[in-house]
Design an enzyme around this catalytic site. Sequence first.
Site, PDB file in Angstrom:
ATOM      1  N   GLU A  42       4.440  -8.958  14.834  1.00  0.00           N
ATOM      2  CA  GLU A  42       3.662  -9.346  15.922  1.00  0.00           C
ATOM      3  C   GLU A  42       3.823 -10.700  16.292  1.00  0.00           C
ATOM      4  O   GLU A  42       4.401 -11.089  17.528  1.00  0.00           O
ATOM      5  CB  GLU A  42       2.200  -8.916  15.907  1.00  0.00           C
ATOM      6  CG  GLU A  42       1.538  -9.269  16.967  1.00  0.00           C
ATOM      7  CD  GLU A  42       0.040  -8.889  16.902  1.00  0.00           C
ATOM      8  OE1 GLU A  42      -0.721  -9.199  17.743  1.00  0.00           O
ATOM      9  OE2 GLU A  42      -0.463  -8.386  15.705  1.00  0.00           O
ATOM     10  N   ARG A  60       0.741  -1.032  -0.024  1.00  0.00           N
ATOM     11  CA  ARG A  60      -0.018   0.172  -0.075  1.00  0.00           C
ATOM     12  C   ARG A  60       0.979   1.382  -0.065  1.00  0.00           C
ATOM     13  O   ARG A  60       0.309   2.396  -0.274  1.00  0.00           O
ATOM     14  CB  ARG A  60      -1.015  -0.018   1.105  1.00  0.00           C
ATOM     15  CG  ARG A  60      -1.971  -1.148   0.891  1.00  0.00           C
ATOM     16  CD  ARG A  60      -3.096  -1.279   2.154  1.00  0.00           C
ATOM     17  NE  ARG A  60      -2.648  -1.359   3.153  1.00  0.00           N
ATOM     18  CZ  ARG A  60      -2.484  -2.585   3.957  1.00  0.00           C
ATOM     19  NH1 ARG A  60      -3.198  -3.736   3.248  1.00  0.00           N
ATOM     20  NH2 ARG A  60      -2.037  -2.661   4.939  1.00  0.00           N
TER      21      ARG A  60
END
Length: 171
Positions: free
Chosen positions: A95, A58
Amino acid sequence: MDFKEYIRVIPDFPQPGISFKDITTLLNDGNMYRKAIDELKQRVSHLKIDLIAGPEARGFVVGAPLAYALGVGFVPIRKSGKLPYKTIEVEYDLEYGKDRLAMHSDAVKPGQNVLIADDLLATGGTISTSVDLVRQLGGNVVGTAFLIELSELEGRKKLPGIEIFSLVQYE
């Protein structure tokens, strides 16, 4: 202009407790997409920018049109193994694991002023890794630009001394 009206919020995606900010609805509206890029252009136009770099994927849809609007070049930052020429790479924490970002070894010349653009500033992991790549090649990071900033995740703390421009902030 309230760009939030054009960003779809999807609760519990990709997992429970996450509130995903979907920019595809903004991108799908040509007029608003243009206004978002124009607004970012206006906010960063005081900077001396030679190149814009954007991390996949993006960051490409924000960085490339912004580079076009400013009349400067665009440098793609990709995941490891995706670029065809010699690269430099930096590993960063996710994460649940690690990943690597890469840039062509000749993409930024020493002393060039680079703005890094992406769709979202969250924890700052991707963008701080992008900063590291630019600096390894001798580039000066003059700022960062985002459509969205998730303020509560404090990604700004990973970008000390760098100007940060975001169109929309979520707490």
